[in-house]
Scaffold this motif. Structure first.
Motif, PDB file in Angstrom:
ATOM      1  N   TYR A 205     -40.298 -62.041   8.280  1.00  0.00           N
ATOM      2  CA  TYR A 205     -39.115 -62.651   7.661  1.00  0.00           C
ATOM      3  C   TYR A 205     -37.865 -62.350   8.466  1.00  0.00           C
ATOM      4  O   TYR A 205     -37.007 -61.577   8.035  1.00  0.00           O
ATOM      5  CB  TYR A 205     -38.975 -62.177   6.194  1.00  0.00           C
ATOM      6  CG  TYR A 205     -39.985 -62.851   5.307  1.00  0.00           C
ATOM      7  CD1 TYR A 205     -39.706 -64.094   4.742  1.00  0.00           C
ATOM      8  CD2 TYR A 205     -41.228 -62.288   5.087  1.00  0.00           C
ATOM      9  CE1 TYR A 205     -40.652 -64.752   3.974  1.00  0.00           C
ATOM     10  CE2 TYR A 205     -42.186 -62.937   4.310  1.00  0.00           C
ATOM     11  CZ  TYR A 205     -41.886 -64.171   3.761  1.00  0.00           C
ATOM     12  OH  TYR A 205     -42.814 -64.831   3.002  1.00  0.00           O
TER      13      TYR A 205
ATOM     14  N   GLU B 233     -35.473 -64.229   8.897  1.00  0.00           N
ATOM     15  CA  GLU B 233     -34.398 -64.557   7.971  1.00  0.00           C
ATOM     16  C   GLU B 233     -34.788 -63.922   6.654  1.00  0.00           C
ATOM     17  O   GLU B 233     -35.696 -64.389   5.976  1.00  0.00           O
ATOM     18  CB  GLU B 233     -34.280 -66.077   7.794  1.00  0.00           C
ATOM     19  CG  GLU B 233     -33.673 -66.763   8.986  1.00  0.00           C
ATOM     20  CD  GLU B 233     -33.636 -68.278   8.833  1.00  0.00           C
ATOM     21  OE1 GLU B 233     -33.493 -68.757   7.687  1.00  0.00           O
ATOM     22  OE2 GLU B 233     -33.776 -68.956   9.846  1.00  0.00           O
TER      23      GLU B 233
ATOM     24  N   GLU C 124     -32.635 -71.035  -1.608  1.00  0.00           N
ATOM     25  CA  GLU C 124     -33.168 -71.747  -2.775  1.00  0.00           C
ATOM     26  C   GLU C 124     -34.488 -71.179  -3.308  1.00  0.00           C
ATOM     27  O   GLU C 124     -34.661 -71.045  -4.518  1.00  0.00           O
ATOM     28  CB  GLU C 124     -33.344 -73.235  -2.429  1.00  0.00           C
ATOM     29  CG  GLU C 124     -33.645 -74.080  -3.648  1.00  0.00           C
ATOM     30  CD  GLU C 124     -33.749 -75.563  -3.309  1.00  0.00           C
ATOM     31  OE1 GLU C 124     -33.486 -75.930  -2.148  1.00  0.00           O
ATOM     32  OE2 GLU C 124     -34.093 -76.339  -4.214  1.00  0.00           O
ATOM     33  N   PHE C 125     -35.426 -70.838  -2.417  1.00  0.00           N
ATOM     34  CA  PHE C 125     -36.759 -70.464  -2.900  1.00  0.00           C
ATOM     35  C   PHE C 125     -37.052 -68.973  -2.743  1.00  0.00           C
ATOM     36  O   PHE C 125     -38.199 -68.558  -2.816  1.00  0.00           O
ATOM     37  CB  PHE C 125     -37.815 -71.296  -2.182  1.00  0.00           C
ATOM     38  CG  PHE C 125     -37.667 -72.763  -2.461  1.00  0.00           C
ATOM     39  CD1 PHE C 125     -37.994 -73.279  -3.704  1.00  0.00           C
ATOM     40  CD2 PHE C 125     -37.166 -73.618  -1.491  1.00  0.00           C
ATOM     41  CE1 PHE C 125     -37.848 -74.626  -3.980  1.00  0.00           C
ATOM     42  CE2 PHE C 125     -37.014 -74.966  -1.758  1.00  0.00           C
ATOM     43  CZ  PHE C 125     -37.346 -75.477  -3.004  1.00  0.00           C
TER      44      PHE C 125
ATOM     45  N   GLN D  93     -38.918 -67.176  -5.776  1.00  0.00           N
ATOM     46  CA  GLN D  93     -40.307 -67.613  -5.808  1.00  0.00           C
ATOM     47  C   GLN D  93     -41.107 -66.931  -4.702  1.00  0.00           C
ATOM     48  O   GLN D  93     -42.234 -66.485  -4.911  1.00  0.00           O
ATOM     49  CB  GLN D  93     -40.314 -69.130  -5.630  1.00  0.00           C
ATOM     50  CG  GLN D  93     -41.669 -69.754  -5.605  1.00  0.00           C
ATOM     51  CD  GLN D  93     -41.562 -71.262  -5.454  1.00  0.00           C
ATOM     52  OE1 GLN D  93     -40.558 -71.879  -5.818  1.00  0.00           O
ATOM     53  NE2 GLN D  93     -42.606 -71.873  -4.924  1.00  0.00           N
ATOM     54  N   ASN D  94     -40.494 -66.811  -3.523  1.00  0.00           N
ATOM     55  CA  ASN D  94     -41.208 -66.212  -2.404  1.00  0.00           C
ATOM     56  C   ASN D  94     -41.330 -64.699  -2.559  1.00  0.00           C
ATOM     57  O   ASN D  94     -42.334 -64.117  -2.163  1.00  0.00           O
ATOM     58  CB  ASN D  94     -40.528 -66.585  -1.085  1.00  0.00           C
ATOM     59  CG  ASN D  94     -40.696 -68.072  -0.777  1.00  0.00           C
ATOM     60  OD1 ASN D  94     -41.688 -68.668  -1.173  1.00  0.00           O
ATOM     61  ND2 ASN D  94     -39.725 -68.665  -0.115  1.00  0.00           N
TER      62      ASN D  94
ATOM     63  N   TYR E   4     -49.183 -59.478  -4.650  1.00  0.00           N
ATOM     64  CA  TYR E   4     -50.213 -58.699  -3.945  1.00  0.00           C
ATOM     65  C   TYR E   4     -50.220 -57.250  -4.392  1.00  0.00           C
ATOM     66  O   TYR E   4     -51.256 -56.615  -4.459  1.00  0.00           O
ATOM     67  CB  TYR E   4     -49.964 -58.727  -2.428  1.00  0.00           C
ATOM     68  CG  TYR E   4     -50.233 -60.065  -1.804  1.00  0.00           C
ATOM     69  CD1 TYR E   4     -51.517 -60.587  -1.794  1.00  0.00           C
ATOM     70  CD2 TYR E   4     -49.209 -60.797  -1.230  1.00  0.00           C
ATOM     71  CE1 TYR E   4     -51.772 -61.821  -1.229  1.00  0.00           C
ATOM     72  CE2 TYR E   4     -49.458 -62.030  -0.649  1.00  0.00           C
ATOM     73  CZ  TYR E   4     -50.742 -62.536  -0.657  1.00  0.00           C
ATOM     74  OH  TYR E   4     -50.988 -63.748  -0.095  1.00  0.00           O
TER      75      TYR E   4
ATOM     76  N   ILE F 133     -53.907 -56.458  -5.982  1.00  0.00           N
ATOM     77  CA  ILE F 133     -54.775 -56.693  -4.822  1.00  0.00           C
ATOM     78  C   ILE F 133     -54.663 -55.539  -3.832  1.00  0.00           C
ATOM     79  O   ILE F 133     -55.641 -55.029  -3.313  1.00  0.00           O
ATOM     80  CB  ILE F 133     -54.361 -58.019  -4.154  1.00  0.00           C
ATOM     81  CG1 ILE F 133     -54.589 -59.197  -5.108  1.00  0.00           C
ATOM     82  CG2 ILE F 133     -55.119 -58.215  -2.858  1.00  0.00           C
ATOM     83  CD1 ILE F 133     -53.844 -60.459  -4.719  1.00  0.00           C
ATOM     84  N   ILE F 134     -53.441 -55.128  -3.582  1.00  0.00           N
ATOM     85  CA  ILE F 134     -53.203 -54.036  -2.633  1.00  0.00           C
ATOM     86  C   ILE F 134     -52.662 -52.849  -3.417  1.00  0.00           C
ATOM     87  O   ILE F 134     -51.643 -52.965  -4.095  1.00  0.00           O
ATOM     88  CB  ILE F 134     -52.191 -54.463  -1.551  1.00  0.00           C
ATOM     89  CG1 ILE F 134     -52.716 -55.668  -0.772  1.00  0.00           C
ATOM     90  CG2 ILE F 134     -51.890 -53.302  -0.607  1.00  0.00           C
ATOM     91  CD1 ILE F 134     -51.718 -56.256   0.218  1.00  0.00           C
TER      92      ILE F 134
ATOM     93  N   GLN G 192     -43.262 -72.610  -0.946  1.00  0.00           N
ATOM     94  CA  GLN G 192     -41.945 -73.142  -0.617  1.00  0.00           C
ATOM     95  C   GLN G 192     -41.277 -72.205   0.378  1.00  0.00           C
ATOM     96  O   GLN G 192     -40.079 -71.939   0.323  1.00  0.00           O
ATOM     97  CB  GLN G 192     -41.094 -73.301  -1.887  1.00  0.00           C
ATOM     98  CG  GLN G 192     -41.649 -74.353  -2.839  1.00  0.00           C
ATOM     99  CD  GLN G 192     -41.416 -75.781  -2.359  1.00  0.00           C
ATOM    100  OE1 GLN G 192     -40.441 -76.412  -2.682  1.00  0.00           O
ATOM    101  NE2 GLN G 192     -42.334 -76.298  -1.549  1.00  0.00           N
ATOM    102  N   ASP G 193     -42.087 -71.690   1.278  1.00  0.00           N
ATOM    103  CA  ASP G 193     -41.623 -70.730   2.267  1.00  0.00           C
ATOM    104  C   ASP G 193     -41.897 -71.323   3.651  1.00  0.00           C
ATOM    105  O   ASP G 193     -42.922 -71.961   3.858  1.00  0.00           O
ATOM    106  CB  ASP G 193     -42.393 -69.416   2.068  1.00  0.00           C
ATOM    107  CG  ASP G 193     -41.712 -68.246   2.738  1.00  0.00           C
ATOM    108  OD1 ASP G 193     -40.677 -68.459   3.408  1.00  0.00           O
ATOM    109  OD2 ASP G 193     -42.206 -67.116   2.583  1.00  0.00           O
TER     110      ASP G 193
END
Lengths: 214, 653
Positions: free
Chosen positions: A33, A35, A51-52, A55-56, A63, A143-144, B579-580
């Motif tokens: 990432y 950014e 914007e997202f 969500q990201n 995880y 998961i992790i 959306q990434d």
């Protein structure tokens, strides 16, 4: 005292910036990432820097079993904070106006500052509790699962203030524009207190002077 | 002992080498100084970005490749005219219509000349156009998604080669035919070519808002070969210039028979006048069949429409619109300098370049100084329109580009070199060899009013020993020359994919900021999209089964499906929920007779699978999307035809 009262009013009005600008900002950067992802914490809710981003962040957090970032209606704080801020703005402005017309003493200004500071510290304490819960109350089926050297599960609590390395992420947590405006406002009320005290002293010394001269 | 001798020789060799260095009095050291300087010129450090984008046509790959300059690094292959299993282009249900033509599905073409859209004669970076040469087509590619958005078939054309060049404000993208043919097509003896075949020049309008193309009119010209073209610019805006060869109108052994005339023509077309004529109801509507394929970014789906007629123009009926400029030796490229005054004819069988003057041409037309006519089209006198000749000393000039500082650069195929010369004085300033046999060359913006004259890229036809050998078949080779100084300097070689015929370059700052990162799910209007896991479902309609599938790191919803039967036609409609930026997912189904799907965030693509065997068959994600990528898989139970396994689907049960 008039000057002090105007400073008091201006100072408390600065808090209104919190309705426009975020209080706190948390950024998460990683090799993947360049950014960074980020969240802006407003007194009315949490928003993504882009914007997202929320969500990201949630997508990554699944995880390690973190809960999703709460929506505005999922935390009582986002209902209470705006009321508290509005109340403090009104109270501060009222004190300023009363001071302007000489109804109250400059010491009320310091009183407001102390009350605001206590509320601020309570807010930070609450924020820290949430961060701790958010970072350590993890899904047992995650998961992790990363454990510390002593075998306890690793906490993903972001720092309350400053920088922290969490796995591959560089996390920074800093006050944002709204908070800086609030600090400036609070500083103004402290200045108001000192200006008020100074003018009081000079007025009383003038009075003493007048008493002496005739 | 043997080893020892070898070392001894090596030391002796070193000594010799060192002494020879000394003998040259520092010449060698200055050489090495130069080459390290050149290394710096093309070195783009890790994480740094190139200064220019270069879009290289893929030639027989049918596609367009995106490179960085000066590094020569390849960033992307954009599928245009060819099926591309990497992404599923031309295999997915959404993109199959893109390759539809009046001949049916044509999954390949020969992509030639990319050209970037312009405003006021300057690159504007909205779209890039490219022509399919074999089954005549023009494609428009978005420069925000870097995907093909539209393909227009060109009727009455064959060997769509003098294409796809845009006018100064992208009013038209122009497509000329290389091979003349009977128009309309009919069954006739080939040797009756002369006087009966015709060549079409097509003007395709471009909507300034959405870029949508429309074939406005076709000029039906004498049956020559229309080889290349370029628009006028500045004062010559409104004109278009086409080179011709085979004005002999030979239909066999053209190698000899089309090389007999000392001069062929450059056709000058006043398209503004023809546009006016068309606006006033001129032209003849002719029945034709051609496909128009449009990809919609919101439905992620292409549709193909078969068009039924085309407006044709007989140039002899519109006087003052078309003239022939005699030009020696089967000219190949025709290039117009940034001012719009000079029209350069690259006579490919000649040593010289012929430069026509636009002003002289206009004066000669006004004075009606004609030297006869060909099929009713006036021929201007060579001497009346000639501005000058570049006596280059090279052989086989093909193409010319400009640096915006008064210099032109011409490729010479036969003598394998790039020649730099001065506009106006026609003197040769510099020449540098190419390795080997250069075709096109490109300066970013070098065919516009505003070139960015820092680099010339030469696209060579022959590679031979430039790289490590890879058997008989080699990639082509490009070379970068630094032209920021007074002379050209070869600074880099890099291999290119397919066979680049021409390229278009543009400063990165004009494109990079508007390059799209994701498709928004909220804007996804695909009729079979599952924009959230809750939309996932499986629907049977007779023997067709539609699977609305969603994917996110790191699972498919659903990932267990039962009730599919041998003989079914299964449509996977797969939506990437991410959306990434740069989180695609792939989808591959065992035994599918087509390709995979590579699906960008927010996008939906559909793949057809016709199971032939009963059993339990896996599918999986092909893009290493996350740490749990290997877990991103699912199963489909296929029961024998006629069995009554209930249709069901699930995730995590």
């Amino acid at each position: 005292m008039k000057k002090a009262s105007i400073l008091m009013i201006l100072g408390s009005l600065c808090l209104l910036g919190l309705f426009q600008f975020p209080l706190w900002n948390i950024m998460l950067g990683a090799p993947q990432y360049p950014e960074p992802l980020g969240m802006n914490i407003h007194i009315t809710g949490i928003q993504g820097v882009s914007e997202f981003d929320l969500q990201n962040i949630d997508g990554l957090n699944h995880y390690i079993g973190m809960k999703t970032i709460p929506k505005a209606d999922e935390m009582w704080e986002f209902n209470i904070f705006p009321i508290v801020i509005i109340a403090m703005v009104l109270l501060g402005a009222l004190l300023g106006i009363l001071g302007f017309f000489g109804k109250i003493d400059y010491r009320f200004f310091l009183g407001w500052f102390l009350l605001m500071s206590i509320l601020g510290i309570m807010g930070m304490y609450d924020f820290n509790l949430w961060l701790t819960d958010y970072g350590s109350n993890l899904d047992p089926h995650a998961i992790i699962k990363v454990v510390n050297e002593d075998g306890t599960p690793m906490s993903y609590k972001p720092p309350l203030f400053g920088y922290k390395k969490l796995l591959n992420f560089d996390v920074s947590s800093m006050p944002a524009t709204g908070a800086w405006l609030m600090f400036i406002g609070m500083l103004l009320t402290v200045i108001a207190f000192f200006v008020g005290r100074k003018s009081k002293n000079s007025v009383s010394s003038e009075k003493k002077h007048k008493l002496v001269t005739p | 002992m043997k080893k020892y001798t070898f070392h001894l020789f090596a030391i002796l060799g070193m000594a010799l080498f060192l002494s020879s260095c000394g003998d040259q009095n520092g010449k060698a050291s200055s050489n090495s100084g130069l080459s390290s300087n050149n290394a710096e010129k093309v070195y783009v450090a890790p994480g740094e970005h190139d200064e220019f984008y270069a879009f290289m046509s893929g030639g027989y790959s049918g596609n367009l490749t995106v490179y960085g300059l000066p590094s020569g690094r390849m960033f992307k292959e954009i599928p245009v005219f060819s099926q591309f299993p990497t992404s599923g282009y031309g295999y997915s249900e959404e993109t199959k219509p893109m390759l539809n033509t009046s001949f049916g599905f044509v999954p390949w073409d020969d992509a030639h000349h990319p050209d970037i859209s312009q405003t006021n004669g300057e690159l504007d970076g909205r779209w890039i156009f490219i022509n399919g040469n074999n089954t005549p087509r023009i494609a428009r590619i978005s420069l925000s998604t870097f995907e093909t958005e539209e393909i227009m078939e060109v009727p009455n054309s064959a060997g769509n080669h003098s294409s796809s060049f845009v006018t100064e404000n992208t009013e038209y993208v122009v497509a000329g035919t290389r091979f003349s043919v009977p128009i309309p097509q009919r069954d006739m003896p080939i040797n009756e070519y002369k006087g009966n075949f015709r060549g079409s020049l097509s003007f395709i309008s471009v909507d300034p808002e959405d870029g949508h193309m429309d074939l406005k009119f076709q000029i039906l010209m004498p049956g020559f070969n229309y080889d290349l073209s370029h628009p006028g610019r500045g004062k010559s805006h409104g004109w278009f210039f086409f080179t011709t060869y085979n004005t002999e109108e030979a239909n066999s052994l053209l190698e000899v028979n089309a090389s007999q005339n000392d001069k062929d023509f450059i056709a000058a077309v006043n398209w503004k006048k023809i546009e006016e004529y068309v606006a006033n109801g001129g032209g003849t509507m002719m029945p034709a069949e051609y496909a128009h394929n449009v990809y919609d970014e919101e439905t992620h789906t292409a549709t193909s429409t078969l068009k039924k007629e085309v407006l044709t123009i007989d140039p002899t009926k519109v006087p003052g619109t078309v003239y022939f400029l005699p030009t020696p030796k089967s000219p190949h490229g025709v290039d117009v300098d940034p001012s719009g005054e000079y029209i350069i004819g690259n006579g490919k069988l000649s040593a010289d370049l012929t430069i026509h003057s636009f002003d002289k041409m206009v004066a000669a037309i006004e004075a009606k100084k004609f030297d006869g006519e060909a099929y009713g089209i006036p021929i201007l006198k060579f001497e009346d329109v000639l501005a000058g000749t570049v006596k280059s000393g090279g052989l086989g000039p093909l193409h010319t580009e400009f640096d915006g500082e008064g210099n032109a650069y011409t490729t010479f195929f036969i003598s394998s070199e790039v020649v730099m010369w001065k506009l106006g004085t026609w003197e040769v300033v510099d020449r540098k060899p190419t390795y080997y046999s250069v075709g096109h060359l490109m300066i970013p913006g070098g065919n516009s009013r505003k070139p960015f004259g820092k680099y010339v890229v030469a696209m060579n036809k022959i590679t031979k020993d430039r790289y490590l050998p890879t058997g008989p078949e080699l990639e082509h080779s490009a070379q970068i020359y630094d032209i920021s100084g007074d002379k050209m300097e070869l600074i880099y070689d890099f291999p290119t994919h397919g066979e680049p015929h021409y390229a278009a370059g543009i400063p990165a700052e004009l494109l990079a900021p508007k390059s799209k990162k994701i498709y928004k799910l909220s804007e996804n209007k695909h009729p079979f999209a599952a924009t959230g896991p809750a939309d996932s479902k499986v629907v049977r309609e007779g023997n067709e089964v539609h699977i609305y599938m969603s994917m996110i790191r790191s699972h498919f919803t659903p990932d267990n499906i039962e009730g599919i039967k041998v003989g079914d036609k299964v449509y996977f409609h797969v939506t990437n929920q991410e959306q990434d930026f740069d989180v695609p997912h792939g989808f591959a189904m065992i035994g599918a007779n087509n390709s995979e799907l590579l699906i960008m965030p927010g996008q939906t693509k559909s793949l057809v699978w016709e199971p032939k065997k009963a059993g339990v068959w896996p599918f999986y994600c092909t893009d290493f999307c996350s740490a749990l990528h290997q877990e991103m898989q699912g199963y489909i139970r296929v029961s024998p035809a006629g069995s009554n396994t209930e249709l069901s689907w699930s995730l995590g049960e």
